[in-house]
Design a protein around this motif. Structure first.
Motif, PDB file in Angstrom:
ATOM      1  N   ILE A 201      22.596 -22.929 -39.935  1.00 18.86           N
ATOM      2  CA  ILE A 201      21.683 -23.831 -39.201  1.00 18.86           C
ATOM      3  C   ILE A 201      22.057 -23.868 -37.719  1.00 18.86           C
ATOM      4  CG2 ILE A 201      21.003 -26.268 -38.944  1.00 18.86           C
ATOM      5  CD1 ILE A 201      21.370 -26.430 -42.091  1.00 18.86           C
ATOM      6  N   ALA A 202      23.359 -23.794 -37.438  1.00 21.05           N
ATOM      7  CA  ALA A 202      23.829 -23.820 -36.041  1.00 21.05           C
ATOM      8  C   ALA A 202      23.282 -22.634 -35.234  1.00 21.05           C
ATOM      9  CB  ALA A 202      25.349 -23.817 -36.013  1.00 21.05           C
ATOM     10  N   GLN A 203      22.868 -21.572 -35.929  1.00 20.59           N
ATOM     11  CA  GLN A 203      22.339 -20.380 -35.241  1.00 20.59           C
ATOM     12  C   GLN A 203      20.822 -20.368 -35.109  1.00 20.59           C
ATOM     13  OE1 GLN A 203      24.484 -18.404 -33.806  1.00 20.59           O
ATOM     14  NE2 GLN A 203      26.161 -19.572 -34.719  1.00 20.59           N
ATOM     15  N   THR A 204      20.146 -21.332 -35.736  1.00 18.50           N
ATOM     16  CA  THR A 204      18.676 -21.273 -35.770  1.00 18.50           C
ATOM     17  C   THR A 204      18.047 -21.466 -34.391  1.00 18.50           C
ATOM     18  OG1 THR A 204      18.608 -23.627 -36.367  1.00 18.50           O
ATOM     19  CG2 THR A 204      18.508 -22.038 -38.185  1.00 18.50           C
ATOM     20  N   GLY A 205      18.825 -22.069 -33.453  1.00 22.62           N
ATOM     21  CA  GLY A 205      18.321 -22.255 -32.097  1.00 22.62           C
ATOM     22  C   GLY A 205      18.037 -20.944 -31.375  1.00 22.62           C
TER      23      GLY A 205
ATOM     24  N   ASP B 209      13.408 -23.806 -30.683  1.00 25.96           N
ATOM     25  CA  ASP B 209      14.131 -24.894 -30.016  1.00 25.96           C
ATOM     26  C   ASP B 209      14.199 -26.188 -30.822  1.00 25.96           C
ATOM     27  OD1 ASP B 209      14.696 -23.453 -27.683  1.00 25.96           O
ATOM     28  OD2 ASP B 209      12.651 -23.780 -26.954  1.00 25.96           O
ATOM     29  N   ASP B 210      13.302 -26.358 -31.791  1.00 29.49           N
ATOM     30  CA  ASP B 210      13.159 -27.697 -32.380  1.00 29.49           C
ATOM     31  C   ASP B 210      14.020 -27.946 -33.621  1.00 29.49           C
ATOM     32  OD1 ASP B 210      11.853 -25.934 -34.013  1.00 29.49           O
ATOM     33  OD2 ASP B 210      10.065 -27.172 -34.303  1.00 29.49           O
ATOM     34  N   THR B 211      14.818 -26.964 -34.046  1.00 27.07           N
ATOM     35  CA  THR B 211      15.498 -27.108 -35.335  1.00 27.07           C
ATOM     36  C   THR B 211      16.606 -28.161 -35.326  1.00 27.07           C
ATOM     37  OG1 THR B 211      16.925 -25.251 -34.769  1.00 27.07           O
ATOM     38  CG2 THR B 211      15.008 -24.764 -36.134  1.00 27.07           C
ATOM     39  N   ARG B 212      17.068 -28.543 -34.142  1.00 27.84           N
ATOM     40  CA  ARG B 212      18.067 -29.632 -34.064  1.00 27.84           C
ATOM     41  C   ARG B 212      17.456 -30.953 -34.521  1.00 27.84           C
ATOM     42  NH1 ARG B 212      22.844 -29.072 -31.259  1.00 27.84           N
ATOM     43  NH2 ARG B 212      23.083 -27.094 -30.195  1.00 27.84           N
TER      44      ARG B 212
ATOM     45  N   GLY C 259      10.557 -27.316 -42.860  1.00 28.04           N
ATOM     46  CA  GLY C 259      11.301 -28.441 -42.302  1.00 28.04           C
ATOM     47  C   GLY C 259      12.779 -28.423 -42.643  1.00 28.04           C
ATOM     48  N   GLY C 260      13.228 -27.395 -43.406  1.00 26.22           N
ATOM     49  CA  GLY C 260      14.665 -27.238 -43.658  1.00 26.22           C
ATOM     50  C   GLY C 260      15.182 -27.921 -44.911  1.00 26.22           C
ATOM     51  N   LYS C 261      14.450 -27.803 -46.016  1.00 20.88           N
ATOM     52  CA  LYS C 261      14.882 -28.404 -47.291  1.00 20.88           C
ATOM     53  C   LYS C 261      15.358 -27.290 -48.226  1.00 20.88           C
ATOM     54  CE  LYS C 261      12.973 -32.432 -46.069  1.00 20.88           C
ATOM     55  NZ  LYS C 261      13.297 -32.366 -44.643  1.00 20.88           N
TER      56      LYS C 261
END
Ligand SMILES: [Zn+2]
Length: 277
Positions: free
Chosen positions: A86-90, A94-97, A118-120
């Motif tokens: 997840i830390a690399q998704t940026g 831009d909005d994944t944080r 949405g990351g589930k």
């Protein structure tokens, strides 16, 4: 006559605006170069809302059966890998944080994993145990699933289904009762998570997933060993869930191999996880 021309021009302009709004590229191309304009007629917030309802229903049922795992060594192992990915998704958007990322592990002999919009993220113990996955291989599968969410492939498929009037009650769900919202969410989930992905979407998820894993410090070659293991275990035994949604073409391993020169330098220079099983 003049009015008609103005109206016609206005209509054409509005249609063009609608098409332009509906066509977008959800991610940056990254080192792997994924770049395609997507048809997105349903709002991301609506897809995320329905996906969250479906995810919560899945977890509620799993909890009732006492098979929902949200702690313990295997869960912690998955959590560490997911956090690194997840830390690399940026890199891709831009909005994944701001996404409300969630991870659940379900104790069932099912060969499947998903990441809903949405990351589930959902993983099944059967996938890890039957394929005896190491951390690099878990990262390969999880990276691939996260990539589907980053590219909003579920939203794209739902948009296509709605354009063909295949889904009728999604639009009504917002105004309906909780019961109708669950029905709509389950119907949406069919398009988002259950029906087979297109070859094109699969290639995109393979490429982005590979880059996420490499940047997170997981060996991208594991993506190839995962598919080799998957092919071995399924020979003559019918298709497990993961293969029914992820058609395994002969070209998949070949395409993954071709992407290695683009992602291996990222892996070599990335900080590695402290413990790599
Ligand atoms: Zn996939």
């Amino acid at each position: 006559m003049q009015f008609k021309v103005v109206c016609c021009k206005l209509f054409v302009s509005l249609t063009l605006i609608a098409i332009l709004l509906a066509c977008a590229n959800t991610t940056r191309s990254g080192a792997v170069g994924v770049n395609r304009s997507q048809f997105l007629a349903v709002s991301a917030s609506e897809v995320d809302r329905l996906s969250a309802i479906s995810f919560n229903e899945q977890n509620k049922k799993a909890k009732e059966k006492n098979i929902l795992i949200t702690s313990g060594p295997t869960y912690d192992r998955l959590k560490l890998i997911s956090n690194r990915l997840i830390a690399q998704t940026g890199v891709f958007r831009d909005d994944t944080r701001q996404w409300n990322w969630q991870l659940v592990l379900i104790n069932a002999p099912i060969l499947n994993a998903t990441c809903a919009p949405g990351g589930k993220i959902t993983f099944y113990t059967g996938l890890i145990e039957k394929l005896n996955l190491n951390d690099d291989e878990i990262a390969a599968i999880m990276g691939h699933e996260i990539a589907h969410a980053l590219r909003e492939h579920g939203r794209e498929r739902l948009s296509q289904a709605m354009a063909q009037s295949a889904v009728v009650n999604i639009a009504m769900a917002a105004a309906g009762s909780y019961g109708s919202a669950i029905g709509a969410a389950n119907q949406a989930a069919q398009y988002i998570l259950v029906l087979p992905n297109s070859r094109q979407n699969e290639s995109e998820a393979d490429a982005i997933g590979l880059e996420l894993a490499a940047r997170a410090g997981y060996n991208p070659q594991a993506a190839i060993s995962v598919w080799q293991k998957m092919n071995q275990i399924t020979q003559g035994k019918g298709s497990p869930e993961f293969l029914s949604t992820h058609p395994s073409g002969d070209t998949r391993i070949e395409q993954l191999s071709q992407l290695m020169p683009a992602v291996e330098p990222l892996y070599f220079s990335a900080p590695k996880p402290a413990v790599n099983k």
